[in-house]
Design an enzyme around this catalytic site. Sequence first.
Site, PDB file in Angstrom:
ATOM      1  N   LEU A   8       0.847  -1.226   0.074  1.00 21.45           N
ATOM      2  CA  LEU A   8      -0.085   0.003   0.102  1.00 21.45           C
ATOM      3  C   LEU A   8       0.912   1.279   0.142  1.00 21.45           C
ATOM      4  O   LEU A   8       1.674   1.445   0.777  1.00 21.45           O
ATOM      5  CB  LEU A   8      -0.904  -0.023   1.253  1.00 21.45           C
ATOM      6  CG  LEU A   8      -1.839  -1.348   1.432  1.00 21.45           C
ATOM      7  CD1 LEU A   8      -2.715  -1.297   2.672  1.00 21.45           C
ATOM      8  CD2 LEU A   8      -2.421  -1.587   0.106  1.00 21.45           C
ATOM      9  N   GLY A 136      -3.988   0.866  16.281  1.00 22.41           N
ATOM     10  CA  GLY A 136      -5.152  -0.187  16.496  1.00 22.41           C
ATOM     11  C   GLY A 136      -4.746  -1.237  17.592  1.00 22.41           C
ATOM     12  O   GLY A 136      -3.633  -1.676  17.610  1.00 22.41           O
ATOM     13  N   HIS A 360      49.594  17.488  -6.520  1.00 21.53           N
ATOM     14  CA  HIS A 360      48.816  18.655  -6.043  1.00 21.53           C
ATOM     15  C   HIS A 360      48.398  19.730  -7.076  1.00 21.53           C
ATOM     16  O   HIS A 360      48.956  19.960  -8.082  1.00 21.53           O
ATOM     17  CB  HIS A 360      49.427  19.645  -5.002  1.00 21.53           C
ATOM     18  CG  HIS A 360      50.870  19.752  -5.024  1.00 21.53           C
ATOM     19  ND1 HIS A 360      51.621  19.526  -4.012  1.00 21.53           N
ATOM     20  CD2 HIS A 360      51.790  19.629  -6.180  1.00 21.53           C
ATOM     21  CE1 HIS A 360      53.112  19.488  -4.660  1.00 21.53           C
ATOM     22  NE2 HIS A 360      52.978  19.850  -5.871  1.00 21.53           N
ATOM     23  N   ASN A 383      41.131  19.066 -22.716  1.00 17.22           N
ATOM     24  CA  ASN A 383      40.672  17.837 -23.291  1.00 17.22           C
ATOM     25  C   ASN A 383      39.451  18.241 -24.108  1.00 17.22           C
ATOM     26  O   ASN A 383      38.916  17.578 -24.881  1.00 17.22           O
ATOM     27  CB  ASN A 383      40.365  16.734 -22.394  1.00 17.22           C
ATOM     28  CG  ASN A 383      39.395  17.337 -21.163  1.00 17.22           C
ATOM     29  OD1 ASN A 383      39.614  18.392 -20.614  1.00 17.22           O
ATOM     30  ND2 ASN A 383      38.470  16.388 -20.732  1.00 17.22           N
ATOM     31  N   SER A 402      55.924  21.721 -13.758  1.00 17.03           N
ATOM     32  CA  SER A 402      54.868  22.487 -13.151  1.00 17.03           C
ATOM     33  C   SER A 402      54.088  23.432 -14.124  1.00 17.03           C
ATOM     34  O   SER A 402      54.746  23.880 -15.069  1.00 17.03           O
ATOM     35  CB  SER A 402      55.376  23.138 -11.794  1.00 17.03           C
ATOM     36  OG  SER A 402      55.937  22.462 -10.933  1.00 17.03           O
TER      37      SER A 402
END
Length: 454
Positions: A8, A136, A360, A383, A402
Amino acid sequence: MSLEIVILAAGQGTRMRSALPKVLHPIAGKPMLGHVIDCARQLQPERIHVVIGHGADLVRERMAADDLNFVLQAEQLGTGHAVAQALPFLSADQVLILYGDVPLIQLDTLQRLLAQVTPDQLSLLTVDMLDPTGYGRIVRDDQGAVQAIVEHKDATPAQRQIGEINTGILAVPGKRLADWLGRLSNDNAQGEYYLTDVIAMAVGDGLVVASAQPLDAMEVQGVNDRMQQAQLERHYQRLRAEELMRQGVTLLDPQRLDVRGEISVGRDVLIDVNVVLEGRVVIEDDVHIGPNCVIRDSVLRRGAVIKANSHLEGAELGEGSDAGPFARLRPGSVLGARAHVGNFVELKNARLGEGSKAGHLSYLGDAELGANCNIGAGTITCNYDGANKFRTELGDDVFIGSNNSLVAPLKIGDGATTAAGSTITHEVPAKNLAFGRARQKNLENWKRPEKIKK
């Protein structure tokens, strides 16, 4: 005996105060209804029928599957009326009725419940509560036999003192169900057709009403508001954390781990605080995961280390490799054995060969690196040209200086080196040194600008 299951899931969930149907609200990253369906599937029923109403189209769209039959309850007139909508599709010996907002129900509990169902006996799931207000009550005779279920609003003061309550989960002989549902009345305080009234009918028809209880009362806890949702979320996470610890995982704080998927773990795994595991995650022996990490749909091979504040999605870390802190590995990222990506490095669809390093401040996308490459700080693979994406391929033992821009499509041969500050646009042969920068010029007797006097 054959089995069909009715779930349900038609309620609006007004107390959630949300435009999203209640059964689609998540526990551990999955819709509550999804948890119930997954448990139901483990029983291998003939079919699962999902009764939908509020937000029916969205529920059907989100949960669509070949083994699910969605049945519309156009008006929400009570649980008995909801089950009646599925009657034309039911033909099994046993019918199990579940609820889409009771997400933690367990297979073992349902198996024990179903084991008690015969053509002349039904079984209901009950639980004892210290405060049963709103639920109930299970009314038994002097011999302890179940006689009826009385809803809280219809209960007498004496009945309201009963602590055993109805969970709503019920297993019945299928051939009896149509007759009972046809005899339901809405002559009650809420003007609804209560499914619970079939209990008194069954007793009147001479059937035995058996009962079972869950091992954990939280299994049958429903969700009606955000507070209950949060309570079940934390309970679920506690259970998953305990399961992981039994499998040999060290959790530095079991209360600060969230598992939102299927996790496979080896031994001697260590997980620090505030870690989120999502989707399908495989964690082999001796893996260490630092604090504040999110790992989704990834594989961590033996001895891999994820340092603090890293985010992995669709990634694979090879044996003895490490990532972070503050690393981001997007789908298709693969680190070979003993490879390393450090702080503020982002990978996307990139493979680093054995022993390669990007320490890094780098972005490597659509790239293939051989073994023992070194990527200098500030390196970027260019890319994407605005329309298409291209690959960058590095051989073994490549040294990238770098602050390099590697403009794809590009190949750099084994043992090649690029100078710091270079923009590399053409292939670099093996063992070559490539410069791609302007020549330095020095201006003699240069005078710095001075502030203009006002």
